[in-house]
Scaffold this motif. Structure first.
Motif, PDB file in Angstrom:
ATOM      1  N   UNK B1074       0.846  -1.194   0.000  1.00 30.14           N
ATOM      2  CA  UNK B1074       0.000   0.000   0.000  1.00 30.14           C
ATOM      3  C   UNK B1074       0.876   1.238   0.000  1.00 30.14           C
ATOM      4  N   UNK B1075       0.569   2.143  -0.897  1.00 31.73           N
ATOM      5  CA  UNK B1075       1.324   3.385  -0.947  1.00 31.73           C
ATOM      6  C   UNK B1075       2.600   3.282  -1.745  1.00 31.73           C
ATOM      7  N   UNK B1076       2.857   2.108  -2.347  1.00 30.83           N
ATOM      8  CA  UNK B1076       4.075   1.962  -3.143  1.00 30.83           C
ATOM      9  C   UNK B1076       3.881   2.646  -4.483  1.00 30.83           C
ATOM     10  N   UNK B1077       4.715   3.633  -4.764  1.00 29.84           N
ATOM     11  CA  UNK B1077       4.520   4.415  -5.977  1.00 29.84           C
ATOM     12  C   UNK B1077       5.884   4.751  -6.578  1.00 29.84           C
ATOM     13  N   UNK B1078       6.508   3.776  -7.262  1.00 28.51           N
ATOM     14  CA  UNK B1078       7.853   4.017  -7.784  1.00 28.51           C
ATOM     15  C   UNK B1078       7.892   5.179  -8.777  1.00 28.51           C
ATOM     16  N   UNK B1079       6.767   5.382  -9.480  1.00 29.95           N
ATOM     17  CA  UNK B1079       6.704   6.458 -10.475  1.00 29.95           C
ATOM     18  C   UNK B1079       7.028   7.802  -9.860  1.00 29.95           C
ATOM     19  N   UNK B1080       6.284   8.146  -8.804  1.00 26.32           N
ATOM     20  CA  UNK B1080       6.495   9.480  -8.257  1.00 26.32           C
ATOM     21  C   UNK B1080       7.829   9.544  -7.538  1.00 26.32           C
ATOM     22  N   UNK B1081       8.278   8.395  -6.983  1.00 25.75           N
ATOM     23  CA  UNK B1081       9.605   8.369  -6.391  1.00 25.75           C
ATOM     24  C   UNK B1081      10.655   8.723  -7.426  1.00 25.75           C
ATOM     25  N   UNK B1082      10.522   8.110  -8.582  1.00 26.41           N
ATOM     26  CA  UNK B1082      11.463   8.343  -9.674  1.00 26.41           C
ATOM     27  C   UNK B1082      11.405   9.807 -10.125  1.00 26.41           C
ATOM     28  N   UNK B1083      10.186  10.310 -10.320  1.00 23.40           N
ATOM     29  CA  UNK B1083      10.034  11.688 -10.795  1.00 23.40           C
ATOM     30  C   UNK B1083      10.650  12.669  -9.807  1.00 23.40           C
ATOM     31  N   UNK B1084      10.347  12.481  -8.529  1.00 21.87           N
ATOM     32  CA  UNK B1084      10.880  13.407  -7.532  1.00 21.87           C
ATOM     33  C   UNK B1084      12.393  13.361  -7.494  1.00 21.87           C
ATOM     34  N   UNK B1085      12.922  12.148  -7.605  1.00 23.65           N
ATOM     35  CA  UNK B1085      14.362  12.018  -7.526  1.00 23.65           C
ATOM     36  C   UNK B1085      15.031  12.688  -8.722  1.00 23.65           C
ATOM     37  N   UNK B1086      14.429  12.519  -9.897  1.00 26.91           N
ATOM     38  CA  UNK B1086      14.987  13.176 -11.077  1.00 26.91           C
ATOM     39  C   UNK B1086      15.042  14.683 -10.867  1.00 26.91           C
ATOM     40  N   UNK B1087      13.961  15.227 -10.309  1.00 28.55           N
ATOM     41  CA  UNK B1087      13.923  16.666 -10.054  1.00 28.55           C
ATOM     42  C   UNK B1087      15.049  17.066  -9.103  1.00 28.55           C
ATOM     43  N   UNK B1088      15.292  16.258  -8.101  1.00 22.57           N
ATOM     44  CA  UNK B1088      16.312  16.586  -7.121  1.00 22.57           C
ATOM     45  C   UNK B1088      17.710  16.499  -7.741  1.00 22.57           C
ATOM     46  N   UNK B1089      17.929  15.474  -8.571  1.00 18.91           N
ATOM     47  CA  UNK B1089      19.274  15.244  -9.094  1.00 18.91           C
ATOM     48  C   UNK B1089      19.636  16.213 -10.211  1.00 18.91           C
ATOM     49  N   UNK B1090      18.650  16.527 -11.060  1.00 16.56           N
ATOM     50  CA  UNK B1090      18.973  17.295 -12.262  1.00 16.56           C
ATOM     51  C   UNK B1090      18.232  18.626 -12.327  1.00 16.56           C
ATOM     52  N   UNK B1091      17.681  19.023 -11.197  1.00 13.95           N
ATOM     53  CA  UNK B1091      16.807  20.202 -11.192  1.00 13.95           C
ATOM     54  C   UNK B1091      17.385  21.416 -11.875  1.00 13.95           C
ATOM     55  N   UNK B1092      18.694  21.629 -11.782  1.00 18.54           N
ATOM     56  CA  UNK B1092      19.228  22.862 -12.342  1.00 18.54           C
ATOM     57  C   UNK B1092      19.489  22.755 -13.838  1.00 18.54           C
ATOM     58  N   UNK B1093      19.458  21.550 -14.386  1.00 17.18           N
ATOM     59  CA  UNK B1093      19.775  21.408 -15.799  1.00 17.18           C
ATOM     60  C   UNK B1093      18.563  21.038 -16.643  1.00 17.18           C
ATOM     61  N   UNK B1094      17.608  20.378 -16.046  1.00 20.54           N
ATOM     62  CA  UNK B1094      16.493  19.853 -16.834  1.00 20.54           C
ATOM     63  C   UNK B1094      15.177  20.203 -16.157  1.00 20.54           C
ATOM     64  N   UNK B1095      14.200  20.562 -16.978  1.00 14.60           N
ATOM     65  CA  UNK B1095      12.839  20.725 -16.473  1.00 14.60           C
ATOM     66  C   UNK B1095      12.070  19.468 -16.865  1.00 14.60           C
ATOM     67  N   UNK B1096      11.606  18.739 -15.858  1.00 13.37           N
ATOM     68  CA  UNK B1096      10.920  17.479 -16.163  1.00 13.37           C
ATOM     69  C   UNK B1096       9.415  17.668 -16.197  1.00 13.37           C
ATOM     70  N   UNK B1097       8.771  16.919 -17.059  1.00 14.42           N
ATOM     71  CA  UNK B1097       7.309  16.955 -17.147  1.00 14.42           C
ATOM     72  C   UNK B1097       6.802  15.534 -17.008  1.00 14.42           C
ATOM     73  N   UNK B1098       5.973  15.333 -16.000  1.00  9.42           N
ATOM     74  CA  UNK B1098       5.523  13.975 -15.770  1.00  9.42           C
ATOM     75  C   UNK B1098       4.035  13.850 -16.062  1.00  9.42           C
ATOM     76  N   UNK B1099       3.669  12.719 -16.570  1.00  5.30           N
ATOM     77  CA  UNK B1099       2.269  12.500 -16.915  1.00  5.30           C
ATOM     78  C   UNK B1099       1.469  11.832 -15.816  1.00  5.30           C
ATOM     79  N   UNK B1100       2.089  11.644 -14.663  1.00  5.84           N
ATOM     80  CA  UNK B1100       1.355  11.008 -13.571  1.00  5.84           C
ATOM     81  C   UNK B1100       0.778   9.686 -14.013  1.00  5.84           C
ATOM     82  N   UNK B1101      -0.445   9.453 -13.626  1.00  2.51           N
ATOM     83  CA  UNK B1101      -1.074   8.197 -13.989  1.00  2.51           C
ATOM     84  C   UNK B1101      -1.721   8.234 -15.361  1.00  2.51           C
TER      85      UNK B1101
END
Lengths: 307, 1167
Positions: B1074-1101
């Motif tokens: 319950x509550x396992x959501x690798x998608x948003x984990x991945x998206x958030x992490x990408x934002x944290x790692x590359x935030x200054x170089x890339x603007x990410x756009x996620x489609x959610x579900x």
């Protein structure tokens, strides 16, 4: 896809050696890519006794682990042995540093290196493998100075000869997996065993209350004894509770309000007149404001015209 | 000083106006020799008009400026002085025509006092009027030159001897190739009367152009009235279309004359005037103008034949009289005597209107002379009507700017109790507009006819659902062209606008006059389209005309739908002009017919309709006749037996009923040609559009609250357990407890205060963990149906909340408790103020404070407000969910916070202007998209008041606006706060939008909304809603195609995948995941790692993709240690100044590596 840059990148940037690391192709991104690691001996502003055996690395790959660097140094950089690796952003992500207890003044941050061993009550870790911000740095501490120097020498040589170094070779199976598995592992670690959690919290609270007592005693003694210049420090605590500050503020405001209400503001004729004047001024101001708004709207949208 | 300024202005005005008037007058004076003399007709009253304009403009300008800098004392006296002066002037000048009536009352007072809604409104109206007032330009000159030519030609046309109907037709066709546009039914071949042509008794310019009542628009229309000499007609010609036949012949003669003379430069066609099939007119357009691609130089002249007021007897043409005798009955002789002949009000009034062209021109002229604001009111009213798609044409409602002007003119003279006038000459244009709207809105003119005129008697009124404004002087029903549905529409629009103008918190200017309101998809909750309206006409036993068939359709639908709908609107196809060689418009025009429904959301989905009880034989029979086979006799629980109609609950009940009724009453072809717009949106909400689909989780929450409160042995008592999650406010896209893997719903738990909490942030967080541990023990001890689990968050940031407690019920409901302790706020604030605290710690404290306010205070308040709103507006929940899907499918999932989406959607409901609150999801969704395109987020804050009673007062709004301005001043480049959205539960405005979305993203939001709006407005009913949810991925620099299973939890999974999913979930323990959501984990992490170089756009579900844009600042630049992204060193000549640029390939490889098997494919669009 744009082809790889034809000209080879420079081997040196400022005093850094540029070490190309090749990343094996992946099914989702089936081309080999080169990552550039900038490497030099560590030269902090305030050197410590460890500085000579340290290597400073810039542009750490996001998935780097200590194991990765150990393998890299062992297999490709002359077999230099690494004691440990300090990642730049690990402080933020790595564990929680609870305050030490037993009479020491509590520290806020993780800067006090000497207090480390006394730390208790950390909460369990929730990641099995950290990833690092793109372009971050790390300090690699080798076992001794010669091995650090050898590693740098080997790196320069590798760049010169153009030997291909593959990132992540030899770590397979030694580091936790990335991808979905990593998130699954995180999900698992996130819900720690409650007994472990309980003992961690208990130890923290125990240490905390001990420390609070210590602090109170310290303050009490400050209050009681003059310092070397003969002054008595005014401190918080004692009979005054912590809520006092807010209370006084509240009282002050209340008082101000009462003062204000003592003479009603429509008592004197001049007050009424001034009020009226104020109102008229407000109207004019409001009108001016509106005019400005309309003007601005016109500037922004052009002429008002029905669609 | 002011006076002299005014004088100077006056002089200028005189000169400019004089030029205008002179050119027009020169035309008028020769055109109108005798008429102007006897009537003082007005389009040409040069001097009067010029002086009036000058007077009013001068005084207004002068006073505006005075009002600003003089004090209030003078402000008070001035208007009244102006008023008395004006009154005096009026008294002395009396009623003589052509003399101006003093200065306008709208002096400085207009800005400050109630003559306008607000000064802002007044300023905007002034500017609009400035744009709309007719101007005399090249186009007008050209058109007037053409007028002259046409008049000369008409004057020269020779008289024609009387001919029989067939003779006349043959003659015209042979000599000129012109058909006679006889109205249907055609005159009988053996008609005894003859058709003739004689020189017109007069040719005048009438309508809005000479009176300057028409707004300066894209096309210039001038009405030219040709008075047919009364010698052509006999007393009985009013009967049986005879007048109209003669008129048609007269028109054809004019057409043939014009055609032969002006072959070169003027193009002449027939058109039904106001879409009235009885009254064709000639439309003359410049041939050159037509060919030009630019519509700018276009004008047209309508040549309208008419007769003088005394041609036919008044009494015969009263609405209660019959003027079209039934021909079949007449031949039967005796039978006709017994049957009362039904009155023909439309025919009568249509004929009567022919005689009143000049009298109405006179009326309007008088009004514009006596009332200063009359002209502006007409311009405003005309615009108001036009934006709502209501016009003089029969199919567009039969109430256009002419009717508006006439109504205002009539109300200026009478209409009130005791024959007194309802409106005053001294009103401002805004007051006139509002008062007229008030008349339209409040009074049901079909039940309580309005009588304007001194006598004030109404002759018998035959049709009770048609509105009547009886002009007693001219003995005419002003609203004769209106249908029951168009009158209802007009009333509703008037009511809505009034409500809007009375809303003190809304500047209704744009919604009233600028915004187009008439798009069917915005206007109605549901819209249906009939492919061919002739199928309706054919289905009737008697040959109905279009008008009658529409009325029949209306009454059938009205009866069949009952209280399910608030209003039905029928919009027939619009009329078009046709060539001279045809007598009728022909069948080339589109015959589509639209039906708009405004529904009643509470009753629209009722599946069972009760008819009369079986005992009432007569009623039951009527019911059966109306419903046909669908009616069945049923026995209900309470023992009653009654006629019943039952509908299928699975589909839209409205659609079923409409389709059935069409089939039953109008036959198969009509029903088959029916399409409902916006079906595609229903598929997007598979679990239903209302908040009802969320009731299981609401119930589960109630149970949960009871369970938690019932726990024995808690160290502190519980003060509050508040929901703080989209699932608990009916706004989540995954309908909880329907998806296989529940997402825990956030809940905030607050204990009663206690002095034993530690006074240290970190220790508070640990204490919370201890509380949660205790709670968890208690729950697992006492509740068998629920499993508690403690999870950690904000690792490494020990001042922030460290843990939460998930409680997962066997039923599938899951809740996530966080503990709220109000001491945190004080401690954080103290830290922020403390000068000894280092800046980095202060930053953390600021983040902590924002999080505290958001999670523990705003989120519960927001949730509570929306739970209420969703029950108040049944369509809100669906609208929010659609809108969230829209944002997600355009990959804005990680940028636009869901609370903002909810606020945006709620605005459509609580501030619905210029419409009423939508009752269907599709209307709510389309209108929200429409508003998104209009939202100028740089300059306007979004302020939403959720409360019913208007809790948000003016002062609070003001303070919110001040906060907004402060933010804009503080951060003019919009680096931190871009969208500013406040509500009555959140006056800060930045709770949800501090830091995201960025300016680029907000710009993209607007651009996407604009594209969607263009699609909606272009395709109208043919809109395929799915197309609104698509945007090309090629807009981005690269795209990570993700494993669709991660995102598409609920949709698009074929049955095979679903089966596989079952297995997978079965073998992983459900509760653990319950509550396992690798998608948003991945998206958030990408934002944290590359935030200054890339603007990410996620489609959610919604879309299994993450797209990225490279920050343009990552291109080649000097190499430094501070570059916060992976770089490639570049060769450069100067060794000291090494260059570097972002290493895109390596970063993508890293991302692919990080994502592992979640990333299926990395697609690079450009470098």
């Amino acid at each position: 896809m744009v082809p790889m840059p034809k000209s080879r990148p420079p081997s040196q940037v400022l005093d850094f050696t540029v070490l190309p690391l090749h990343r094996p192709a992946l099914p989702s991104y089936p081309l080999k890519r080169t990552h550039y690691l900038y490497i030099r001996s560590n030269a902090p502003r305030i050197p410590t006794e460890d500085t000579p055996r340290e290597i400073f690395v810039k542009n750490v790959p996001i998935d780097a682990t200590e194991t990765h660097f150990k393998a890299l140094f062992a297999d490709n950089l002359g077999g230099a042995r690494i004691e440990n690796v300090d990642f730049e952003d690990a402080r933020v992500a790595k564990g929680i540093r609870a305050p030490a207890a037993q009479g020491k003044k509590r520290k806020r941050g993780a800067d006090d290196e000497d207090a480390k061993p006394e730390e208790v009550g950390q909460l369990p870790k929730t990641w099995d493998r950290e990833v690092h911000r793109s372009g971050s740095t790390a300090v690699i501490r080798c076992v001794d100075r010669p091995s650090a120097e050898m590693a740098l020498r080997e790196a320069r040589k590798a760049v010169k000869t153009g030997r291909e170094i593959v990132w992540g070779e030899g770590v397979e199976g030694k580091v936790p997996l990335l991808g979905k598995e990593r998130y699954a592992a995180h999900h698992k670690l996130r819900y720690p065993d409650q007994a472990v959690l309980q003992s961690s919290v208990d130890r923290f609270m125990e240490a905390f209350s001990a420390q609070e007592e210590e602090k109170a005693r310290l303050l009490a003694s400050q209050r009681a004894e003059p310092d070397e210049d003969g002054f008595i420090t005014v401190t918080r605590g004692g009979r005054t509770g912590p809520a006092r500050e807010e209370e006084t503020k509240g009282k002050e405001e209340e008082f101000k309000k009462r003062e204000k209400n003592r003479v009603k503001d429509d008592f004197y004729r001049f007050q009424v007149r001034e009020k009226k004047k104020e109102k008229a001024k407000d109207l004019v101001r409001g009108f001016e404001e509106d005019r400005r708004k309309v003007e601005e709207m016109r500037r922004r949208r052009g002429k008002v015209r029905p669609e | 000083m002011a006076a002299s300024a005014a004088k100077r202005r006056k002089l200028e005005h005189v000169s400019s106006d004089d030029e205008d008037e002179a050119s027009f007058a020169s035309f008028g004076s020769e055109e109108e020799e005798q008429d102007a003399a006897e009537n003082g007709i007005v389009g040409y009253g040069v001097d009067g008009e010029a002086s009036e304009r000058e007077g009013s403009d001068g005084s207004m300008d002068g006073d505006d400026q005075d009002g600003e800098d003089e004090n209030e004392h003078e402000e008070e006296t001035r208007p009244s002085a102006g008023r008395t002066a004006a009154r005096d002037l009026k008294n002395t000048t009396g009623t003589s025509n052509g003399i101006a009536s003093g200065s306008r009352p709208t002096s400085s007072g207009a800005y400050a006092t109630g003559t306008f809604k607000s000064s802002l409104f007044k300023l905007q109206v002034d500017e609009l009027l400035e744009q709309m007032r007719p101007r005399h330009g090249k186009r007008e000159n050209e058109a007037e030159a053409a007028l002259h030519k046409i008049k000369q030609t008409i004057d020269k046309l020779p008289d024609k001897d009387p001919l029989s109907v067939t003779g006349a037709e043959k003659d015209l066709r042979k000599t000129h190739g012109v058909a006679i546009p006889f109205p249907s039914p055609r005159p009988p071949k053996d008609a005894k009367y003859k058709l003739a042509y004689a020189k017109p008794a007069g040719v005048n310019v009438a309508g809005s152009h000479p009176l300057k009542l028409a707004s300066r628009g894209k096309s210039l229309e001038i009405d030219m009235v040709v008075s047919m000499p009364s010698t052509l007609f006999q007393d009985k010609d009013y009967l049986n279309h005879r007048y109209f036949y003669k008129r048609a012949y007269y028109l054809a003669c004019l057409a043939s004359g014009l055609k032969s003379v002006h072959q070169e430069d003027i193009h002449v066609r027939y058109e039904n005037f106001g879409a009235d099939p009885l009254k064709p007119v000639l439309v003359a357009e410049s041939k050159r103008g037509r060919n030009e691609a630019t519509a700018k130089a276009r004008w047209r002249v309508n040549i309208i034949p008419c007769i003088t007021e005394d041609t036919f007897s008044l009494e015969k043409l009263l609405p209660s009289k019959n003027c079209v005798r039934d021909q079949t009955a007449a031949t039967n002789g005796a039978a006709s005597k017994e049957l009362p002949t039904p009155p023909t009000p439309f025919y009568n009034s249509s004929l009567r209107a022919e005689m009143l062209a000049m009298p109405y021109l006179k009326l309007l002229n008088t009004a514009s002379k006596t009332c200063d604001a009359f002209r502006d009111t007409c311009l405003l009213g005309g615009t108001w009507l036009r934006q709502r798609g209501i016009a003089s044409d029969l199919h567009a409602g039969g109430f256009g700017s002419f009717e508006w002007s006439t109504l205002v003119a009539l109300l200026l003279q009478g209409g009130g109790p005791g024959g007194r006038s309802l409106l005053s000459d001294r009103y401002s244009s805004y007051q006139l507009l509002k008062a007229t709207l008030q008349v339209l809105a409040v009074r049901d003119l079909s039940k309580q006819p309005l009588i304007a005129g001194p006598e004030g008697t109404l002759p018998g009124h035959p049709d009770s659902d048609l509105p009547v404004v009886w002009d007693a002087v001219r003995s005419h029903n002003m609203l004769y062209k209106m249908s029951p549905w168009s009158y209802k529409k007009l009333r509703e629009e008037a009511r809505t606008t009034l409500k809007m103008l009375n809303d003190p918190n809304y500047d209704g200017f744009e919604a009233a006059f600028v915004q187009r309101v008439d798009n069917a998809l915005y206007q109605y909750d549901h819209v249906a389209e009939l492919a061919d309206s002739t199928t309706l006409e054919l289905s009737s036993k008697h040959a109905d005309d279009a008008q009658q068939s529409c009325r029949r359709l209306y009454s059938v639908l009205l009866q069949g739908l009952g209280d399910r709908i608030r209003r039905i609107d029928i919009i027939p196809h619009s009329a078009e002009s046709w060539a001279l060689d045809n007598s009728t418009p022909g069948s080339t025009t589109s015959r589509k017919l639209r039906i708009g429904f405004a529904i009643n959301p509470d009753t629209v989905n009722r599946t069972v309709d009760h008819g009369p009880s079986a005992e009432h034989k007569g009623q039951a029979a009527a019911f059966r006749k109306f419903w046909g086979d669908k009616a069945e006799l049923r026995r209900f629980k309470d023992g009653t037996i009654s006629e019943t109609v039952v509908w299928n609950a699975g589909e839209s009940v409205l659609e079923q009923i409409v389709r059935y009724l069409l089939r039953w009453h109008f036959g198969g072809p009509a029903a088959d040609g029916l399409t409902f717009a916006g079906d595609g949106l229903k598929k997007k909400l598979p679990h239903g559009s209302t908040a009802a689909s969320f009731s299981p989780i609401q119930d589960a929450f109630k149970q949960f609250e009871a369970d938690v409160r019932g726990l024995d042995g808690l160290p502190l008592t519980i003060r509050q357990l508040s929901p703080a999650d989209a699932q608990l406010r009916s706004a989540a896209n995954d309908v909880p407890m329907r998806t296989r893997r529940p997402k825990p719903a956030n809940v905030v738990l607050q204990f009663e205060g206690s002095a034993r909490w530690p006074d240290d942030l970190i220790a508070i967080q640990r204490t919370k963990v201890a509380f949660l541990l205790k709670l968890s023990d208690l729950i697992s001890g006492s509740l068998t149906s629920a499993t508690p689990r403690i999870g950690l968050e904000n690792e490494g940031n020990d001042m922030l909340n460290q843990a939460f407690l998930d409680v997962i019920y066997d039923s599938g409901a899951a809740f996530r408790i966080r503990i709220h302790h109000d001491r945190e706020q004080t401690l954080l604030e103290r830290m922020l103020k403390d000068k000894t605290v280092e800046p980095s710690a202060k930053d953390t404290a600021a983040v902590g404070l924002a999080m505290y306010k958001r999670d523990y205070i705003k989120a519960p308040a927001h949730t509570q407000a929306f739970a209420g709103l969703c029950s108040r507006y049944p369509a809100l929940s669906g609208t929010i969910r659609l809108l969230k899907q829209w944002f997600d499918s355009h990959l804005l999932f990680n940028h636009i916070p869901e609370e903002i989406i909810e606020l945006i959607a709620a605005r459509t409901f609580v501030q619905p202007w210029p419409w009423q609150a939508p009752s269907s999801v599709q209307a709510g969704f389309y209108r929200t998209l429409n508003w998104l395109t209009r939202w100028d987020w740089r300059n306007d804050p979004l302020i939403v008041d959720f409360s019913e009673g208007g809790d948000l007062k003016q002062a609070e709004r003001q303070s919110i606006a001040t906060k907004f301005e402060a933010w804009r001043k503080l951060d003019p480049a919009l680096n931190r706060v871009v969208l500013f959205a406040a509500s009555n539960v959140d006056a800060e405005g930045t709770t949800w939008t501090d830091g995201r979305p960025s300016k680029v993203v907000a710009g993209r939001m607007s651009a996407l909304a604009k594209a969607a709006r263009a699609e909606i407005e272009e395709r109208q009913l043919q809109l395929e809603p799915a197309s609104l949810f698509l945007s090309p991925l090629s807009d981005f620099d690269f795209v990570l195609h993700l494993d669709p299973e991660l995102a598409g939890k609920k949709r698009k999974s074929s049955s095979k995948q679903a089966a596989f999913k079952n297995l997978e979930i079965d073998h992983v323990d459900d509760e653990v995941m319950v509550g396992f959501d690798p998608m948003s984990g991945f998206t958030n992490e990408l934002g944290r790692l590359y935030g200054s170089a890339i603007l990410f756009f996620s489609g959610g579900n919604e879309r299994a993709a993450i797209a990225g844009l490279w920050n343009p600042q990552t291109s080649s630049r000097p190499w430094t240690l501070h570059l916060s992204y992976s770089t490639t060193p570049l060769k450069s000549a100067d060794k000291e100044k090494a260059q570097a640029e972002v290493n895109r390939d390596a970063i993508l490889a890293e991302i692919a590596c990080l994502g592992g098997d979640m990333v299926r494919r990395v697609e690079v669009n450009r470098h």
